[in-house]
Each structure stands twice: as structure tokens, then as C-alpha cells.
Write a protein that holds these residues in place. Sequence first.
Motif, PDB file in Angstrom:
ATOM      1  N   SER A   3     -18.777  -9.413 -55.753  1.00  0.00           N
ATOM      2  CA  SER A   3     -20.104 -10.032 -55.279  1.00  0.00           C
ATOM      3  C   SER A   3     -21.242  -8.982 -55.388  1.00  0.00           C
ATOM      4  O   SER A   3     -21.190  -7.948 -54.987  1.00  0.00           O
ATOM      5  CB  SER A   3     -19.945 -10.487 -54.046  1.00  0.00           C
ATOM      6  OG  SER A   3     -21.254 -10.703 -53.547  1.00  0.00           O
ATOM      7  N   ARG A   4     -22.370  -9.350 -55.871  1.00  0.00           N
ATOM      8  CA  ARG A   4     -23.615  -8.396 -55.897  1.00  0.00           C
ATOM      9  C   ARG A   4     -24.423  -8.673 -54.643  1.00  0.00           C
ATOM     10  O   ARG A   4     -25.579  -8.194 -54.588  1.00  0.00           O
ATOM     11  CB  ARG A   4     -24.210  -8.554 -57.094  1.00  0.00           C
ATOM     12  CG  ARG A   4     -23.341  -8.111 -58.458  1.00  0.00           C
ATOM     13  CD  ARG A   4     -24.501  -7.877 -59.546  1.00  0.00           C
ATOM     14  NE  ARG A   4     -25.121  -9.212 -59.867  1.00  0.00           N
ATOM     15  CZ  ARG A   4     -24.811  -9.899 -60.900  1.00  0.00           C
ATOM     16  NH1 ARG A   4     -23.659  -9.870 -61.411  1.00  0.00           N
ATOM     17  NH2 ARG A   4     -25.723 -11.069 -61.120  1.00  0.00           N
ATOM     18  N   LYS A   5     -24.031  -9.317 -53.591  1.00  0.00           N
ATOM     19  CA  LYS A   5     -24.693  -9.664 -52.564  1.00  0.00           C
ATOM     20  C   LYS A   5     -24.560  -8.597 -51.555  1.00  0.00           C
ATOM     21  O   LYS A   5     -23.387  -8.023 -51.127  1.00  0.00           O
ATOM     22  CB  LYS A   5     -24.283 -11.089 -51.826  1.00  0.00           C
ATOM     23  CG  LYS A   5     -24.936 -11.208 -50.364  1.00  0.00           C
ATOM     24  CD  LYS A   5     -24.512 -12.692 -50.064  1.00  0.00           C
ATOM     25  CE  LYS A   5     -25.184 -13.114 -48.750  1.00  0.00           C
ATOM     26  NZ  LYS A   5     -24.726 -14.298 -48.015  1.00  0.00           N
ATOM     27  N   ILE A   6     -25.579  -7.806 -51.217  1.00  0.00           N
ATOM     28  CA  ILE A   6     -25.700  -6.854 -50.122  1.00  0.00           C
ATOM     29  C   ILE A   6     -26.469  -7.222 -49.049  1.00  0.00           C
ATOM     30  O   ILE A   6     -27.516  -7.760 -48.738  1.00  0.00           O
ATOM     31  CB  ILE A   6     -26.312  -5.501 -50.933  1.00  0.00           C
ATOM     32  CG1 ILE A   6     -25.752  -5.387 -52.111  1.00  0.00           C
ATOM     33  CG2 ILE A   6     -26.246  -4.413 -50.007  1.00  0.00           C
ATOM     34  CD1 ILE A   6     -24.334  -4.796 -51.975  1.00  0.00           C
ATOM     35  N   ILE A   7     -26.105  -6.673 -47.691  1.00  0.00           N
ATOM     36  CA  ILE A   7     -26.521  -7.030 -46.576  1.00  0.00           C
ATOM     37  C   ILE A   7     -27.103  -5.596 -45.970  1.00  0.00           C
ATOM     38  O   ILE A   7     -26.457  -4.571 -45.819  1.00  0.00           O
ATOM     39  CB  ILE A   7     -25.658  -7.509 -45.500  1.00  0.00           C
ATOM     40  CG1 ILE A   7     -25.187  -8.942 -45.978  1.00  0.00           C
ATOM     41  CG2 ILE A   7     -26.415  -7.575 -44.038  1.00  0.00           C
ATOM     42  CD1 ILE A   7     -24.163  -9.518 -45.442  1.00  0.00           C
ATOM     43  N   LYS A  13     -30.876  -8.451 -43.270  1.00  0.00           N
ATOM     44  CA  LYS A  13     -31.309  -9.315 -44.286  1.00  0.00           C
ATOM     45  C   LYS A  13     -30.211  -9.056 -45.570  1.00  0.00           C
ATOM     46  O   LYS A  13     -29.868  -8.005 -45.931  1.00  0.00           O
ATOM     47  CB  LYS A  13     -32.788  -8.802 -44.813  1.00  0.00           C
ATOM     48  CG  LYS A  13     -33.872  -9.398 -43.852  1.00  0.00           C
ATOM     49  CD  LYS A  13     -35.016  -8.965 -44.236  1.00  0.00           C
ATOM     50  CE  LYS A  13     -36.192  -9.390 -43.290  1.00  0.00           C
ATOM     51  NZ  LYS A  13     -36.139  -9.494 -42.188  1.00  0.00           N
ATOM     52  N   ALA A  14     -29.938 -10.166 -46.293  1.00  0.00           N
ATOM     53  CA  ALA A  14     -29.175 -10.154 -47.427  1.00  0.00           C
ATOM     54  C   ALA A  14     -30.074 -10.215 -48.664  1.00  0.00           C
ATOM     55  O   ALA A  14     -30.935 -11.012 -48.749  1.00  0.00           O
ATOM     56  CB  ALA A  14     -28.114 -11.337 -47.409  1.00  0.00           C
ATOM     57  N   TYR A  15     -29.444  -9.659 -49.749  1.00  0.00           N
ATOM     58  CA  TYR A  15     -30.136  -9.519 -51.103  1.00  0.00           C
ATOM     59  C   TYR A  15     -29.058  -9.637 -52.218  1.00  0.00           C
ATOM     60  O   TYR A  15     -27.898  -9.234 -52.063  1.00  0.00           O
ATOM     61  CB  TYR A  15     -30.658  -8.096 -51.487  1.00  0.00           C
ATOM     62  CG  TYR A  15     -31.809  -8.138 -50.487  1.00  0.00           C
ATOM     63  CD1 TYR A  15     -33.265  -8.169 -50.444  1.00  0.00           C
ATOM     64  CD2 TYR A  15     -31.574  -7.248 -48.961  1.00  0.00           C
ATOM     65  CE1 TYR A  15     -34.041  -8.062 -49.665  1.00  0.00           C
ATOM     66  CE2 TYR A  15     -32.484  -7.038 -48.263  1.00  0.00           C
ATOM     67  CZ  TYR A  15     -33.877  -7.481 -48.451  1.00  0.00           C
ATOM     68  OH  TYR A  15     -34.765  -6.951 -47.335  1.00  0.00           O
ATOM     69  N   THR A  16     -29.441 -10.374 -53.121  1.00  0.00           N
ATOM     70  CA  THR A  16     -28.185 -10.597 -54.407  1.00  0.00           C
ATOM     71  C   THR A  16     -29.143  -9.921 -55.460  1.00  0.00           C
ATOM     72  O   THR A  16     -30.090 -10.158 -55.824  1.00  0.00           O
ATOM     73  CB  THR A  16     -27.973 -12.124 -54.421  1.00  0.00           C
ATOM     74  OG1 THR A  16     -27.296 -12.486 -53.616  1.00  0.00           O
ATOM     75  CG2 THR A  16     -27.021 -11.877 -55.964  1.00  0.00           C
ATOM     76  N   PHE A  22     -27.912  -3.868 -59.490  1.00  0.00           N
ATOM     77  CA  PHE A  22     -26.694  -3.569 -58.729  1.00  0.00           C
ATOM     78  C   PHE A  22     -25.971  -2.255 -58.999  1.00  0.00           C
ATOM     79  O   PHE A  22     -25.501  -1.432 -58.374  1.00  0.00           O
ATOM     80  CB  PHE A  22     -25.929  -4.791 -58.701  1.00  0.00           C
ATOM     81  CG  PHE A  22     -24.479  -4.738 -58.000  1.00  0.00           C
ATOM     82  CD1 PHE A  22     -24.626  -4.555 -56.653  1.00  0.00           C
ATOM     83  CD2 PHE A  22     -23.455  -4.311 -58.518  1.00  0.00           C
ATOM     84  CE1 PHE A  22     -23.673  -4.721 -55.579  1.00  0.00           C
ATOM     85  CE2 PHE A  22     -22.155  -4.189 -57.717  1.00  0.00           C
ATOM     86  CZ  PHE A  22     -22.444  -4.369 -56.275  1.00  0.00           C
ATOM     87  N   LYS A  36     -22.128  -0.994 -49.967  1.00  0.00           N
ATOM     88  CA  LYS A  36     -21.987  -2.071 -49.131  1.00  0.00           C
ATOM     89  C   LYS A  36     -22.222  -1.728 -47.434  1.00  0.00           C
ATOM     90  O   LYS A  36     -22.382  -2.541 -46.658  1.00  0.00           O
ATOM     91  CB  LYS A  36     -20.897  -2.958 -49.211  1.00  0.00           C
ATOM     92  CG  LYS A  36     -21.175  -3.718 -50.580  1.00  0.00           C
ATOM     93  CD  LYS A  36     -19.916  -4.726 -50.872  1.00  0.00           C
ATOM     94  CE  LYS A  36     -20.187  -5.477 -52.151  1.00  0.00           C
ATOM     95  NZ  LYS A  36     -19.254  -6.536 -52.572  1.00  0.00           N
ATOM     96  N   THR A  41     -32.756  -1.466 -46.524  1.00  0.00           N
ATOM     97  CA  THR A  41     -33.969  -1.556 -47.241  1.00  0.00           C
ATOM     98  C   THR A  41     -34.897  -0.512 -47.381  1.00  0.00           C
ATOM     99  O   THR A  41     -34.927   0.256 -46.387  1.00  0.00           O
ATOM    100  CB  THR A  41     -34.699  -2.979 -46.742  1.00  0.00           C
ATOM    101  OG1 THR A  41     -35.277  -2.500 -45.479  1.00  0.00           O
ATOM    102  CG2 THR A  41     -33.984  -4.192 -46.605  1.00  0.00           C
TER     103      THR A  41
END
Length: 120
Positions: A3-7, A13-16, A22, A36, A41
Motif C-alpha cells: 500500500s502507498r497509504k502513509i500516515i 493525517k493519511a496520504y496516498t 512514493f 511508514k 508531514t
Amino acid sequence: MSSRKIICQVTGKAYTFAKDYFEKKVEEYSGEDSLKKYFITRKAKTYLNKGYSIQEIRNILNADESSIPGADSEDIKELIEFHKISSAGRSKKVSATLNFATHKSDPAVAAYINRIRTYE
């Protein structure tokens, strides 16, 4: 593929990210696991570099603290140390010591910050 979703570990806050970005971030953080675990941010990192505590940054950026490590947790101490080391080579410094960076604001100050934020 993972997954390219990072918190962000400071704000929650979550980011894809797009694939290319990525991959750039994975390289910047020396691996996907580090990305990860230690991702924050740019805004959060800027405040950290200026010496704000984790709790102050969370108050300023209106963080959802329900899904992120506590401000004085071992995970946050490791995150601060990671960014100190990774920034050292680029002549940027996280100026806060671990004790200062994990210091919690006085509850009255936190309430004041949260109250004045609604006037913006």
C-alpha cells in the motif's frame, strides 16, 4: 505491491502517494518500513525543526490523536531521533531535545490554543 497509504505519526493525517513519489519517499527514508514508521508531514517537520514540542505541533495542526502514538511514547522518541540523524547530513537540525520535544503543554495553554483556532 504494498500500500502507498502513509500516515503522519505526528498529525495522524493519511496520504496516498502516486507511485513515483512514493518510491522517492521510500528512498529518502531508506526503506518502506522506515517510511511508514517515521513519516511526518513537511509542516510538522518544520515546527519540529523550530523547537515546538510534539503536543504543541498537534495542537497547532489540529491532530486527531486517537490513532497515533502518544506525544511522549517511545515511538515518538524514535521518530525524533530518526529525523535528527537524517537531517544532520542536510545541515538542518531538529533543535529540540527529546525531553523538550516530548513536553506536554499546560492544559490551560492547550485549551487556549484550541479556542483561538476557531477564530481563524
